[in-house]
Design a protein around this motif. Structure first.
Motif, short mmCIF file in Angstrom:
data_model
loop_
_atom_site.label_atom_id
_atom_site.label_comp_id
_atom_site.label_asym_id
_atom_site.label_seq_id
_atom_site.Cartn_x
_atom_site.Cartn_y
_atom_site.Cartn_z
N TRP A 202 0.83 -1.21 0.00
CA TRP A 202 0.00 0.00 0.00
C TRP A 202 0.87 1.26 0.00
O TRP A 202 0.68 2.17 -0.82
CB TRP A 202 -0.93 -0.10 1.21
N ILE A 203 1.83 1.29 0.92
CA ILE A 203 2.69 2.47 1.05
C ILE A 203 3.55 2.65 -0.21
O ILE A 203 3.74 3.75 -0.70
CB ILE A 203 3.60 2.32 2.30
N GLU A 204 4.04 1.52 -0.72
CA GLU A 204 4.88 1.56 -1.91
C GLU A 204 4.07 2.09 -3.11
O GLU A 204 4.52 2.98 -3.84
CB GLU A 204 5.36 0.13 -2.21
N GLY A 205 2.87 1.55 -3.29
CA GLY A 205 2.04 1.97 -4.43
C GLY A 205 1.68 3.43 -4.36
O GLY A 205 1.76 4.17 -5.35
N MET A 206 1.29 3.87 -3.16
CA MET A 206 0.92 5.28 -2.98
C MET A 206 2.13 6.18 -3.25
O MET A 206 2.03 7.20 -3.93
CB MET A 206 0.39 5.47 -1.55
N GLY A 207 3.27 5.79 -2.70
CA GLY A 207 4.48 6.60 -2.88
C GLY A 207 4.89 6.67 -4.34
O GLY A 207 5.26 7.73 -4.85
N ARG A 208 4.84 5.52 -5.04
CA ARG A 208 5.24 5.50 -6.45
C ARG A 208 4.28 6.34 -7.30
O ARG A 208 4.68 7.03 -8.23
CB ARG A 208 5.27 4.06 -6.98
N PHE A 210 2.41 8.99 -6.41
CA PHE A 210 2.63 10.43 -6.26
C PHE A 210 4.02 10.83 -6.76
O PHE A 210 4.19 11.91 -7.31
CB PHE A 210 2.41 10.85 -4.81
N GLY A 211 5.00 9.95 -6.60
CA GLY A 211 6.33 10.23 -7.13
C GLY A 211 6.30 10.39 -8.64
O GLY A 211 6.93 11.30 -9.20
N SER A 212 5.52 9.52 -9.31
CA SER A 212 5.48 9.57 -10.77
C SER A 212 4.93 10.90 -11.26
O SER A 212 5.26 11.36 -12.35
CB SER A 212 4.62 8.42 -11.31
N MET A 213 4.09 11.54 -10.46
CA MET A 213 3.50 12.81 -10.88
C MET A 213 4.51 13.95 -10.92
O MET A 213 4.28 14.96 -11.57
CB MET A 213 2.36 13.20 -9.93
N ILE A 214 5.60 13.80 -10.17
CA ILE A 214 6.61 14.88 -10.17
C ILE A 214 7.95 14.38 -10.67
O ILE A 214 8.99 15.01 -10.44
CB ILE A 214 6.76 15.54 -8.78
N GLY A 215 7.94 13.22 -11.31
CA GLY A 215 9.17 12.75 -11.94
C GLY A 215 10.22 12.24 -10.97
O GLY A 215 11.42 12.35 -11.23
N CYS A 216 9.79 11.71 -9.84
CA CYS A 216 10.75 11.08 -8.93
C CYS A 216 10.21 9.71 -8.53
O CYS A 216 9.12 9.32 -8.95
CB CYS A 216 11.01 11.96 -7.71
N LYS A 217 10.95 8.98 -7.72
CA LYS A 217 10.53 7.60 -7.44
C LYS A 217 9.39 7.56 -6.42
O LYS A 217 8.42 6.84 -6.59
CB LYS A 217 11.72 6.77 -6.96
N TYR A 218 9.54 8.29 -5.31
CA TYR A 218 8.52 8.26 -4.26
C TYR A 218 8.10 9.67 -3.86
O TYR A 218 8.96 10.56 -3.72
CB TYR A 218 9.04 7.55 -3.01
N GLY A 219 6.81 9.87 -3.65
CA GLY A 219 6.32 11.18 -3.23
C GLY A 219 5.23 11.07 -2.18
O GLY A 219 4.64 10.01 -1.98
N GLU A 220 4.96 12.20 -1.53
CA GLU A 220 3.82 12.32 -0.60
C GLU A 220 3.06 13.59 -0.97
O GLU A 220 3.69 14.65 -1.16
CB GLU A 220 4.30 12.40 0.86
N ILE A 221 1.75 13.48 -1.05
CA ILE A 221 0.95 14.64 -1.46
C ILE A 221 0.43 15.40 -0.23
O ILE A 221 0.13 14.80 0.81
CB ILE A 221 -0.22 14.22 -2.37
N PHE A 222 0.34 16.72 -0.39
CA PHE A 222 -0.21 17.58 0.66
C PHE A 222 -1.22 18.54 0.05
O PHE A 222 -1.09 18.95 -1.10
CB PHE A 222 0.91 18.39 1.33
N TYR A 223 -2.20 18.88 0.86
CA TYR A 223 -3.18 19.90 0.49
C TYR A 223 -3.01 21.10 1.40
O TYR A 223 -2.65 20.96 2.57
CB TYR A 223 -4.61 19.38 0.68
N GLY A 224 -3.32 22.28 0.86
CA GLY A 224 -3.30 23.48 1.69
C GLY A 224 -4.68 23.80 2.21
O GLY A 224 -5.69 23.48 1.56
#
Ligand SMILES: [Zn+2]
Length: 248
Positions: A202-208, A210-224
């Motif tokens: 789950w964590i891997e899939g979510m990270g990959r 969001f990472g793919s959206m900014i051209g890196c391997k793993y990401g975390e999304i935030f809202y303001g």
């Protein structure tokens, strides 16, 4: 004298903040003072008979991330937005003076209703923290204004997008630490591979994702919590100018 934090993430249960933003918290902890406030101890849960075990696991997770944590100990499963819960969290904000706070946002149908209640408490507490003429409710603690309010996402919420302000943090270098912090919760995840999906998938899939959206391997999304007055054009131009003359 309690700790002063630059950044606080608020977690309905011990492990939610790690799932949503553990990589970012450990990245920020390299330079800043970072803490998690757990609203409840998260117990009981199906495979754990001793709340103390979950508390120990959460402290180990915090050690792995290089952060501190505070347990507010409001009632798990019965967490409700209330004046007392709001004041309890706002009191922590007044004591620890965070510049940035990050909460869990949105409803999580078929997961704990505590999650959404935590957002209501979080939103109110960020406001109560700054209100004047209320010191008597906060043992004399003066108001503390928090200008930067954000939310993390755990892939159980309904509202992924669109959102007026969202951004993704590159946590490629911190992903392994995030994973280890979650594996510290043996009573929740590691001992029970029957959980579907397994936590790491789950964590891997979510990270990959969001990472793919900014051209890196793993990401975390935030809202303001609101649209920012922030000169992004200037940032982009400065960054482009700094890159001039560099090799492609
Ligand atoms: Zn939870």
């Amino acid at each position: 004298m309690s700790d002063i934090f630059d950044v606080i993430a608020v977690s309905p249960h011990p492990d939610d903040a790690e799932i949503g933003c553990g990589g970012t918290l450990t990245q920020l902890a390299e330079k800043y003072s970072v803490g998690i406030v757990d609203l409840t101890n998260g117990e009981p849960t199906p495979f754990n008979d001793d709340p103390e075990i979950r508390i120990k696991e959460s402290l180990e997770a915090a050690r792995i991330l290089g952060i501190k944590r505070i347990l507010l100990d409001l009632p798990n499963r019965e967490l409700m937005d209330s004046i007392n819960a709001r004041i309890a969290l706002a009191k922590i904000f007044r004591q620890t003076k965070p510049k940035i706070v990050i909460g869990m946002q949105g409803m999580t149908p078929q997961a704990s209703p505590d999650h959404y209640q935590s957002q209501l408490i979080f939103d109110a507490a960020t406001f109560y923290s700054r209100l004047s003429k209320w010191e008597h409710l906060f043992e004399g603690l003066p108001p503390w204004r928090i200008n930067h309010v954000f939310y993390y996402f755990t892939a159980r919420e309904l509202n992924l997008a669109p959102h007026p302000l969202q951004f993704i943090m590159d946590i490629t270098e911190q992903f392994e630490i995030k994973k280890q912090s979650l594996l510290a919760y043996k009573s929740q995840f590691k001992a029970h591979p029957s959980y579907n999906p397994p936590i790491i998938d789950w964590i891997e899939g979510m990270g990959r994702y969001f990472g793919s959206m900014i051209g890196c391997k793993y990401g975390e999304i935030f809202y303001g919590a609101k649209i920012l007055n922030f000169n992004l054009f200037q940032q982009f131009l400065d960054r482009s100018n700094n890159q001039e003359g560099q090799k492609e």
